[in-house]
Write a protein that holds these residues in place. Structure first.
Motif, PDB file in Angstrom:
ATOM      1  N   PRO A  95      -9.999  11.921   4.170  1.00 20.39           N
ATOM      2  CA  PRO A  95      -9.897  10.495   3.833  1.00 20.39           C
ATOM      3  C   PRO A  95     -10.062  10.318   2.326  1.00 20.39           C
ATOM      4  O   PRO A  95     -10.994  10.863   1.741  1.00 20.39           O
ATOM      5  CB  PRO A  95     -11.057   9.851   4.605  1.00 20.39           C
ATOM      6  CG  PRO A  95     -11.923  10.955   5.076  1.00 20.39           C
ATOM      7  CD  PRO A  95     -11.193  12.249   4.942  1.00 20.39           C
ATOM      8  N   LEU A  96      -9.124   9.583   1.700  1.00 22.40           N
ATOM      9  CA  LEU A  96      -9.107   9.517   0.231  1.00 22.40           C
ATOM     10  C   LEU A  96      -9.719   8.217  -0.279  1.00 22.40           C
ATOM     11  O   LEU A  96     -10.555   8.228  -1.175  1.00 22.40           O
ATOM     12  CB  LEU A  96      -7.659   9.656  -0.246  1.00 22.40           C
ATOM     13  CG  LEU A  96      -7.428  10.074  -1.679  1.00 22.40           C
ATOM     14  CD1 LEU A  96      -8.132  11.384  -1.971  1.00 22.40           C
ATOM     15  CD2 LEU A  96      -5.933  10.233  -1.941  1.00 22.40           C
ATOM     16  N   GLY A  97      -9.273   7.100   0.287  1.00 25.75           N
ATOM     17  CA  GLY A  97      -9.892   5.823  -0.086  1.00 25.75           C
ATOM     18  C   GLY A  97      -9.353   5.211  -1.360  1.00 25.75           C
ATOM     19  O   GLY A  97      -9.662   4.079  -1.681  1.00 25.75           O
ATOM     20  N   GLU A  98      -8.574   5.918  -2.132  1.00 23.29           N
ATOM     21  CA  GLU A  98      -7.928   5.311  -3.294  1.00 23.29           C
ATOM     22  C   GLU A  98      -6.546   5.929  -3.449  1.00 23.29           C
ATOM     23  O   GLU A  98      -6.335   7.080  -3.089  1.00 23.29           O
ATOM     24  CB  GLU A  98      -8.743   5.531  -4.572  1.00 23.29           C
ATOM     25  CG  GLU A  98      -8.980   6.976  -4.909  1.00 23.29           C
ATOM     26  CD  GLU A  98      -9.844   7.139  -6.150  1.00 23.29           C
ATOM     27  OE1 GLU A  98      -9.417   7.848  -7.060  1.00 23.29           O
ATOM     28  OE2 GLU A  98     -10.937   6.539  -6.180  1.00 23.29           O
ATOM     29  N   GLN A  99      -5.636   5.163  -3.941  1.00 22.67           N
ATOM     30  CA  GLN A  99      -4.234   5.581  -4.113  1.00 22.67           C
ATOM     31  C   GLN A  99      -3.496   5.714  -2.780  1.00 22.67           C
ATOM     32  O   GLN A  99      -2.356   5.310  -2.654  1.00 22.67           O
ATOM     33  CB  GLN A  99      -4.149   6.895  -4.893  1.00 22.67           C
ATOM     34  CG  GLN A  99      -2.735   7.400  -5.070  1.00 22.67           C
ATOM     35  CD  GLN A  99      -2.530   8.154  -6.358  1.00 22.67           C
ATOM     36  OE1 GLN A  99      -2.585   7.562  -7.415  1.00 22.67           O
ATOM     37  NE2 GLN A  99      -2.278   9.449  -6.264  1.00 22.67           N
TER      38      GLN A  99
END
Ligand SMILES: Cc1cc2nc3c(=O)[nH]c(=O)nc-3n(C[C@H](O)[C@H](O)[C@H](O)COP(=O)(O)OP(=O)(O)OC[C@H]3O[C@@H](n4cnc5c(N)ncnc54)[C@H](O)[C@@H]3O)c2cc1C
Length: 361
Positions: free
Chosen positions: A48-52
């Motif tokens: 899970p990245l949460g940005e971009q």
């Protein structure tokens, strides 16, 4: 720099490459946390990245070559269709809704023939380069820097003939190579083995991923419940078990101090009493310099052998008459069953932390 210095580079490129992509997926409403999928070509991770974008995909696949850039550099973008195929190959029923970024990453497993030549020191990926399997590369580079930093500082205190053996700072500076290179070599064996199982398309690793891994999967939650096993595994992967026992700096005093960390070991944390309320040992050692830890009944070392970078602490909750000396990177390098002032003084001279020669006894 390596080539200019005539330092060899031993190893080889992998025939597999890593693919990185930041993307949004359809049908991921129930998905959360890091996930791993085993496929024909290798493992596919979703973080899970949460940005971009919602997810960072990391997958391995056979390299078609020509990624366009050198090792250590991100290569060309990955076509949308290739990424969709990687997801399908691992049986993931998800469609790429949006692709924010992607890159191919060429990989190698290589080690410099030496980490030091004269005034030149190699550290990080310039000294060793491995696959990302088990996440060792950056950690090893940080350990290089931690190992080398204090030695460069202390080397300035070693004037030619004063250090033990008359070799000045050479023993100290050479120990960077003799400590870090074997430790890194062992890490490369680990990453190479794991990467082989994770990404090689040979028959055995393919069988491991396709047959053995799914069968072993039910045991994973049971193993993860064993706290001591997990803690030991994390210490190993985090490189906290790195040991420099073979180093010229690691000295066993006489009489031997039993039951304490051995010279070369990283000193584990503990609750200790140095007067006042109990404290964490690592908190006390966070200050710069060398720390000499005296057991409760040990004689204090003469001030004349202690240089300005040496701090002496008495551990009141540790019965005995011995001492251990901890260098600035947290590794024990000298231990002795009594306060052997001459032995301690020699060791401090070896690492460039003794009192100035004129003030020695
Ligand atoms: C996909 C992937 C996942 C990874 N995951 C992990 C992980 O989970 N854990 C982990 O520990 N490691 C991981 N690594 C490894 C980690 O990224 C590297 O080991 C680490 O970045 C190396 O740091 P470095 O400073 O030694 O080299 P680099 O990060 O390569 O930095 C070197 C810098 O020097 C610059 N440079 C080069 N030549 C010159 C020059 N002549 N003059 C000036 N500047 C120059 C370069 O542009 C670069 O910015 C991963 C690597 C990859 C590819």
């Amino acid at each position: 720099m390596r080539v200019c210095a005539g330092i060899g580079w031993h190893g080889r490129p992998y025939t597999e490459e890593v693919v990185l992509a930041d993307l949004d997926l359809s049908g991921d409403s129930g998905r959360s946390g890091a996930q791993v999928f085993a496929g024909r070509q290798g493992l596919l991770f979703l973080f899970p990245l949460g940005e971009q974008a919602a997810w960072r995909l990391l997958a391995t696949r056979a390299s078609a070559g020509g990624s366009g850039l050198d090792f250590g550099q991100l290569g060309t973008a990955v076509p949308h269709t290739d990424l969709q195929r990687l997801l399908s190959d691992v049986g993931l029923d998800a469609r790429i809704e949006r692709l924010a970024w992607s890159a191919r990453v060429p990989l190698q497993c290589s080690l410099a023939a030496r980490f030091r030549r004269g005034r030149l020191f190699l550290a990080g990926d310039a000294a060793h380069n491995c696959s990302p399997a088990t996440g060792q590369g950056m950690n090893a580079g940080i350990q290089d820097a931690v190992n080398l930093g204090w030695k460069l500082g202390f080397a300035a205190n070693c004037s030619g003939g004063e250090a033990a053996g008359g070799l000045g700072a050479e023993v100290l500076l050479d120990s960077y190579d003799t400590e870090r290179r074997p430790a890194t070599h062992r890490r490369l064996i680990l990453t190479h083995t794991v990467f082989w199982a994770e990404a090689s398309t040979g028959r055995i690793p393919s069988w491991l991923r396709a047959v053995a891994a799914p069968r072993a999967a039910p045991a994973v939650p049971i193993l993860l419940d064993r706290r001591r096993l997990v803690a030991e595994g994390i210490r190993f992967i985090s490189q906290l078990r790195v040991n420099y026992g073979h180093s010229a700096l690691s000295v066993e005093g006489r009489p031997r101090l039993h039951g304490a960390p051995r010279p070369g070991d990283r000193l584990p944390d503990a609750t200790v009493s140095v007067g006042g309320p109990p404290q964490r040992l690592h908190g006390l050692l966070a200050g710069a310099g060398v720390h000499v830890l005296l057991q409760r009944d040990a004689a204090p070392p003469p001030d004349a052998v202690l240089g300005p970078q040496v701090t002496v602490l008495r551990l009141r909750n540790s019965p005995g008459r011995g001492l251990i000396a901890v260098r600035p990177d947290g590794h024990v390098d000298f231990r002795c069953g009594t306060t052997d002032a001459a032995g301690l003084s020699n060791w401090l001279s070896l690492i460039g932390a003794s009192a100035s020669p004129s003030s020695r006894p």
